[in-house]
Design an enzyme around this catalytic site. Structure first.
Site, mmCIF file in Angstrom:
data_model
loop_
_atom_site.group_PDB
_atom_site.id
_atom_site.type_symbol
_atom_site.label_atom_id
_atom_site.label_comp_id
_atom_site.label_asym_id
_atom_site.label_seq_id
_atom_site.Cartn_x
_atom_site.Cartn_y
_atom_site.Cartn_z
ATOM 1 N N GLY A 244 57.744 90.770 -21.230
ATOM 2 C CA GLY A 244 59.112 90.670 -21.745
ATOM 3 C C GLY A 244 59.263 91.398 -23.073
ATOM 4 N N GLU A 263 63.109 85.810 -19.743
ATOM 5 C CA GLU A 263 62.640 84.430 -19.773
ATOM 6 C C GLU A 263 61.123 84.508 -19.770
ATOM 7 O OE1 GLU A 263 63.367 81.828 -16.347
ATOM 8 O OE2 GLU A 263 61.590 80.962 -17.251
ATOM 9 N N CYS A 300 57.822 77.576 -14.996
ATOM 10 C CA CYS A 300 58.110 77.830 -16.408
ATOM 11 C C CYS A 300 58.490 76.528 -17.119
ATOM 12 C CB CYS A 300 59.196 78.876 -16.552
ATOM 13 S SG CYS A 300 60.453 78.750 -15.300
HETATM 14 P P1 NAP Z 1 54.232 89.849 -15.813
HETATM 15 O O1 NAP Z 1 52.861 90.388 -15.892
HETATM 16 O O2 NAP Z 1 54.997 89.773 -17.067
HETATM 17 O O3 NAP Z 1 55.032 90.773 -14.768
HETATM 18 C C1 NAP Z 1 56.418 90.577 -14.506
HETATM 19 C C2 NAP Z 1 57.040 91.919 -14.124
HETATM 20 O O4 NAP Z 1 57.114 92.756 -15.257
HETATM 21 C C3 NAP Z 1 56.260 92.680 -13.090
HETATM 22 O O5 NAP Z 1 57.174 93.374 -12.260
HETATM 23 C C4 NAP Z 1 55.452 93.664 -13.894
HETATM 24 O O6 NAP Z 1 55.167 94.772 -13.094
HETATM 25 C C5 NAP Z 1 56.388 93.980 -15.051
HETATM 26 N N1 NAP Z 1 55.697 94.266 -16.306
HETATM 27 C C6 NAP Z 1 54.766 93.475 -16.910
HETATM 28 N N2 NAP Z 1 54.379 94.027 -18.079
HETATM 29 C C7 NAP Z 1 55.075 95.182 -18.212
HETATM 30 C C8 NAP Z 1 55.108 96.193 -19.214
HETATM 31 N N3 NAP Z 1 54.333 96.141 -20.288
HETATM 32 N N4 NAP Z 1 55.941 97.230 -19.040
HETATM 33 C C9 NAP Z 1 56.727 97.311 -17.932
HETATM 34 N N5 NAP Z 1 56.729 96.391 -16.944
HETATM 35 C C10 NAP Z 1 55.918 95.340 -17.080
HETATM 36 O O7 NAP Z 1 54.280 88.420 -15.156
HETATM 37 P P2 NAP Z 1 53.569 87.825 -13.846
HETATM 38 O O8 NAP Z 1 52.847 88.891 -13.103
HETATM 39 O O9 NAP Z 1 54.620 87.087 -13.137
HETATM 40 O O10 NAP Z 1 52.545 86.739 -14.373
HETATM 41 C C11 NAP Z 1 51.666 86.963 -15.409
HETATM 42 C C12 NAP Z 1 51.840 85.844 -16.432
HETATM 43 O O11 NAP Z 1 53.234 85.684 -16.741
HETATM 44 C C13 NAP Z 1 51.428 84.471 -15.980
HETATM 45 O O12 NAP Z 1 50.067 84.249 -16.098
HETATM 46 C C14 NAP Z 1 52.259 83.607 -16.891
HETATM 47 O O13 NAP Z 1 51.622 83.453 -18.124
HETATM 48 C C15 NAP Z 1 53.519 84.352 -17.099
HETATM 49 N N6 NAP Z 1 54.679 83.863 -16.292
HETATM 50 C C16 NAP Z 1 55.600 83.116 -16.918
HETATM 51 C C17 NAP Z 1 56.706 82.675 -16.214
HETATM 52 C C18 NAP Z 1 57.766 81.882 -16.877
HETATM 53 O O14 NAP Z 1 58.746 81.558 -16.228
HETATM 54 N N7 NAP Z 1 57.656 81.536 -18.137
HETATM 55 C C19 NAP Z 1 56.869 83.003 -14.870
HETATM 56 C C20 NAP Z 1 55.902 83.793 -14.256
HETATM 57 C C21 NAP Z 1 54.822 84.228 -15.000
HETATM 58 P P3 NAP Z 1 53.913 95.775 -13.309
HETATM 59 O O15 NAP Z 1 52.740 94.940 -13.694
HETATM 60 O O16 NAP Z 1 53.816 96.430 -11.972
HETATM 61 O O17 NAP Z 1 54.355 96.697 -14.382
#
Ligand code: NAP
Length: 521
Positions: A244, A263, A300
């Site tokens: 985010g 979020e 979350c």
């Molecule tokens: P994520 O790694 O943040 O990925 C979410 C989306 O954002 C994916 O489509 C990802 O695609 C993209 N993304 C991530 N980092 C990016 C960056 N630096 N630049 C551009 N795009 C980016 O989340 P996740 O895969 O769902 O889960 C990983 C962690 O997120 C969990 O372990 C947890 O801590 C947290 N999470 C929190 C919530 C909540 O509601 N608070 C929900 C789900 C997950 P790409 O990787 O393909 O770029």
């Protein structure tokens, strides 16, 4: 509907040469067809098509916009078991949960259809002219207009309700915005099926293809390229704090910065007030472990922190929590990456100075997450801000406070949260009232005598909160208020009626309007 591994760019399937695969959540093994990674050209084409479709979609009569949302819901319903089975394999979530989530997804689309027709979200206001005033008062008429094409980043933990046709997409469509989704790489087949349903609805409704596109890939550059495309006007995101924040930085660095509604992370502190703890320690402990371990803790709104005053009742609560944990089996986590992040996060939590193990769930083989609860004194908690780190999964910590002043001190020092909860008996009400101002500052939703997991999609829901729960605590990503994220006000001054939108004509009726300060329908 067949999964081909292609992207959807403005109504057309594109990119048959697949390079990456879905992974089965249970084994971490790749399976099925290869998916095509969308490139910079696909992003540019999807955004150009969205920009050209935007004025057409925004100008659609509200009844037709609502009908389109209902058609999307119908098409998703028609996917039936195919969608559930695919989502089960990709995410490891059980069938009943996914069927419930599909119901929530189509229900949300239908709720937004009703909201579109209701029209109150347009915030129609008319201030009539007063030429006799000094200086003369102009005629002013206001309505909300769509921001423009929205980039949506689907979440991993809700493959339907927070993904391709989830709350961000539904609220953007309701606001009159075209949508380009960056699909989550953890459930590409599920995403493709849903994107196929939306694409069919777009065509059947006679809308330009650019109203919707789905782009998939596994490199961060895809999301970066999408957010920095000058035709994108806003971003909806659910995921990690790192992801985010990265997207917020990209959006802010553009020649024309745009809002990012992200979020991110929340530990949802739950306070057990003394009288309630005394009368129901064991019941509270069982409900706590149930909420914590639901869906392998991948919510979350998971109760990551519990606060209570040191007492015999708290000791009873901790013993009962230990017993309840022993009955919790390991559950498959969404991805191997999330499983690894959970295991490492829980290890860090266990190793923090002052952390004491309360209890563990059953063994958790493979990609399953093991439930675990620790306790810590409030003094130790306050001395180490990393105790507040979100451990995404079924891990939680109970903070033992000396008295209610220390409970207030811990809550006052915490980062912004999606939710905070008070368990209280009537005898606790006076002390609870004193805590309320602290809780209002802390979180977007304050829950009484419940558990934070479970977010109803309604008009009065707030699923948002001060940073870092979200990037902008003034709004919500769940519930009809979410539509406001993708709108902005325009005021028409002394505009001839022939040029005004119909809803702002003097004689228009049926929608709530504020006329010379007074609300009228
Ligand atoms: P994520 O790694 O943040 O990925 C979410 C989306 O954002 C994916 O489509 C990802 O695609 C993209 N993304 C991530 N980092 C990016 C960056 N630096 N630049 C551009 N795009 C980016 O989340 P996740 O895969 O769902 O889960 C990983 C962690 O997120 C969990 O372990 C947890 O801590 C947290 N999470 C929190 C919530 C909540 O509601 N608070 C929900 C789900 C997950 P790409 O990787 O393909 O770029």
């Amino acid at each position: 509907m067949t999964i081909t591994g292609e992207n959807f760019v403005a109504g057309e399937r594109r990119g048959s040469a697949g390079t990456w695969h879905a992974h089965a959540a249970a084994s971490g093994e790749p399976f099925g067809e290869a998916f095509a990674a969308a490139g910079a050209g696909d992003v540019a084409d999807a955004c150009a098509a969205a920009a050209s479709a935007q004025p057409v979609y925004a100008a659609l009569p509200l009844s037709e916009r609502a009908a389109f949302l209902r058609l999307v819901a119908e098409k998703i319903d028609e996917l039936g078991a195919t969608l559930t089975q695919r989502a089960m394999k990709e995410t490891g979530l059980p069938e009943a949960r996914l069927n419930g989530e599909r119901g929530r997804t189509v229900g949300q689309l239908r709720l937004f259809a009703d909201e579109v027709e209701n029209g109150a979200w347009q915030q129609l206001r008319i201030d009539h002219a007063d030429p006799a005033r000094t200086p003369p008062k102009p005629d002013l008429r206001l309505r909300m207009v769509p921001l423009g094409p929205v980039a949506v980043f689907g979440a991993s933990n809700f493959p339907l309700a927070f993904s391709v046709a989830g709350g961000d997409t539904a609220s953007a469509f309701a606001a009159g915005c075209c949508v380009v989704v960056k699909g989550h790489p953890a459930h590409p087949g599920t995403s493709e099926l849903v994107a196929g349903a939306i694409t069919e609805a777009v065509a059947e409704a006679g809308l330009p293809g650019g109203v919707f596109s789905l782009l998939g890939g596994t490199e961060h550059t895809l999301g970066e390229t999408l957010v920095t495309d000058p035709r994108i006007a806003a971003v909806g995101f659910t995921g990690s704090r790192g992801g985010g924040l990265a997207l917020m930085r990209h959006a802010a660095a553009r020649a024309v910065p745009i809002p990012v509604y992200a979020e991110m992370s929340s530990v949802n502190p739950v306070t057990l007030m003394p009288a309630r703890l005394e009368e129901a320690a064991e019941d509270l402990a069982r409900a706590y472990v149930g909420s914590l371990s639901l869906g392998a803790g991948q919510f979350c709104t998971n109760p990551g922190i519990v606060l209570a005053v040191e007492s015999d009742a708290l000791t009873r609560f901790l013993i009962a929590a230990k017993d309840a944990l022993a009955d919790v089996g390991g559950q498959t986590m969404l991805t191997t990456g999330i499983h690894k992040a959970y295991t490492e996060g829980a290890e860090r939590l266990a190793a923090r100075s002052g952390a004491e193990l309360v209890g563990l769930g059953g063994e958790a083989p493979g990609t399953c997450g093991r439930a675990q609860v620790y306790s810590v004194s409030a003094d130790a908690f306050l001395a180490d801000e990393d105790f507040e780190e979100e451990v995404f999964g079924p891990a939680s910590i109970v903070v033992r406070c000396a008295d209610l002043d220390q409970v207030a001190a811990v809550l006052s020092g915490m980062e912004g949260q999606l939710t905070t909860t008070l368990h209280m008996a009537e005898a606790d009400h006076e002390a609870a009232a004193a805590l309320l101002p602290v809780l209002e500052k802390l979180a977007g939703r304050i829950i009484a005598n419940g558990w934070p997991t479970g977010v109803d999609v309604t008009h009065a829901m707030v699923h948002g909160g001060p940073f870092p729960a979200t990037s902008d605590g003034r709004t919500t990503s769940v519930g009809t208020l979410a539509i406001e994220r993708f709108l902005r006000p325009v005021s028409y001054q002394d505009m001839p009626e022939a040029l005004l939108p119909g809803a702002l004509h003097d004689g228009a009726s049926g929608t709530l309007r504020r006329i010379d300060g007074t609300y009228e329908t």
